[in-house]
Write a protein that holds these residues in place. Structure first.
Motif: not given
Lengths: 333, 125
Positions: A277, A239, A302, A299, A275
């Motif tokens: 997860k 990301e 971030e 996550d 991306a």
């Protein structure tokens, strides 16, 4: 964005990687890289395959048919001086000539002498991360030697001031390795890669080693005792690639040419999609075994990049990575 | 269990010697990995990849039998070559965890160039 993908070396793996790329429309994938012959030179990574020129030629042709460039990695940081002997000089020159005839697009080297020698060939010269290019001045030196692309020392992946300076200082392309899990400022980095260079070549130590995995074992132990070191490592979340694009870096290299084909394809997909997860450790090339011990919720990382962009790397005065470790890292049961 | 492992080592060495001549199996062991895989593995000296390919089915059958004798389902059987050579340095039968079913045994090609896959349980079976 351009992605460079590790290739373990066997032809069937290349076909599978390209098949996945095409089936899922991963247009960012522009290059694969594989090790050269250990008869000529060792490598920064373990060598699992010894491709003959004919095989490199066939694989390069196949890659070209699918619009992919072929990069052969010869990034041993230590040849024991062999390159500066007449025998070594002739061998490297001959081998580069053969790679060129095989249609190879680029050669990755760490030794400055070989950067210069490659000027005699039309193939692109990629400077390895094992040239430890960690400052604009060093990048300029390598550009002047003949580099077309520079793979930055991963130690500065989060030093945005140096990265920006490097982009401004040279005309050649700058590449970053995105999924290396090495210790930040690792004390073993130079000797470990020097040792790997010899162990993966014909230029072996004179006597059997009592601890061939010494540096690796030390490195794992440090992280088990202090998991914050995993957070401090130079990995880049998929990301966060955009933050690097914003300062002019377009080339991103995945590490992992000694890993299983399906793992490589998974990583290629994740970085292509920007991306992910799950457990960040599933993306890191080395050391992979930590993923069985720790779970780092991707996550929860971030926003870390915003902090690291301006981080002064004074860890004893900061403590941010320790706090982040507490938030994001759990133990696998 | 230790008797079965000892017997397995001996059986492998003897049967490979009948097929291929001077083969030495210095060590055999059972293992359990952090990922969840378990298996039986044997170090080997004297075996080359070409020879093994000729007797592929027979070698696979021997490994299956030994593996089952020590309680390991032989879902994934492979030889590991000394990188960059044709020297086979180990034979392994492995009962795979879910992750390795995909990562290690899930590709059409061999997962790595130093691994020669002898048997792979088809998914869904």
């Amino acid at each position: 964005m351009q992605l460079m993908i590790p290739h373990p070396g066997h032809f069937s793996a290349l076909k599978e990687i390209i098949e996945a790329k095409e089936a899922e429309g991963m247009k960012e994938v522009v290059e694969v890289f594989m090790g050269g012959s250990p008869d000529v030179m060792g490598s920064g990574r373990g060598v699992l395959h010894a491709p003959l020129i004919e095989e490199i030629s066939e694989q390069t042709e196949y890659a070209h048919q699918h619009g992919i460039k072929m990069n052969v990695v010869m990034n041993s940081p230590c040849t024991g001086g062999h390159h500066l002997t007449f025998e070594g000089y002739k061998m490297f020159k001959w081998y580069f000539g053969e790679l060129n005839k095989a249609g190879v697009d680029a050669v990755t080297v760490a030794e400055p002498y070989l950067v210069e020698l490659l000027r005699e060939f039309p193939m692109k010269t990629v400077v390895s991360c094992l040239s430890y290019v960690d400052a604009p001045q060093r990048a300029k030196f390598f550009e002047d030697l003949g580099a077309d692309m520079i793979t930055v020392d991963t130690n500065i992946n989060r030093h945005f001031d140096l990265l920006k300076g490097m982009v401004n200082a040279v005309k050649c392309d700058i590449r970053l390795i995105v999924n290396e899990g090495c210790l930040y400022k690792c004390p073993f980095r130079y000797p470990h890669y020097n040792l790997a260079s010899h162990l993966s070549s014909l230029n072996q130590p004179r006597a059997p080693l009592f601890a061939p995995d010494f540096y690796f074992d030390k490195c794992i132990n440090i992280r088990l005792r202090d998991p914050t070191q995993i957070i401090k490592s130079a990995w880049i979340r998929p990301e966060d690639l955009k933050e690097y694009e914003a300062i002019g870096i377009k080339g991103f290299k995945l590490s992992g040419r000694t890993k299983a084909v399906n793992w490589i394809i998974d990583c290629m997909r994740v970085y292509s999609n920007r991306a992910f997860k799950g457990n960040l450790l599933d993306l890191l090339d080395c050391p992979q075994m930590l993923r069985y011990m720790f779970y780092i919720e991707s996550d929860k990382l971030e926003g870390g990049i915003e902090r690291w962009k301006s981080c002064k790397k004074m860890c004893n005065e900061c403590g941010y990575c320790s706090e982040l470790t507490k938030e994001a890292l759990t133990y696998v049961k | 269990m230790k008797e079965q492992v000892k017997e397995g080592r001996k059986k492998l060495e003897e049967e490979l010697r009948v097929l291929l001549g001077n083969i030495f199996v210095p060590e055999a062991k059972m293992f359990g990995m952090a990922c969840g895989c378990v298996g039986f593995t044997s170090d080997l000296r004297g075996l080359q990849s070409d020879d093994m390919q000729v007797f592929r089915e027979k070698v696979t059958t021997i490994l299956e039998e030994i593996s089952e004798s020590v309680g390991v389902k032989p879902e994934f059987i492979y030889a590991r070559k000394l990188p960059g050579t044709e020297e086979v340095v180990s034979l392994t039968a492995r009962e795979l965890c879910e992750r390795c079913k995909r990562e290690l045994a899930g590709s059409k090609s061999s997962p790595r160039p130093d691994i020669v896959v002898l048997k792979k349980k088809k998914s869904g079976k």
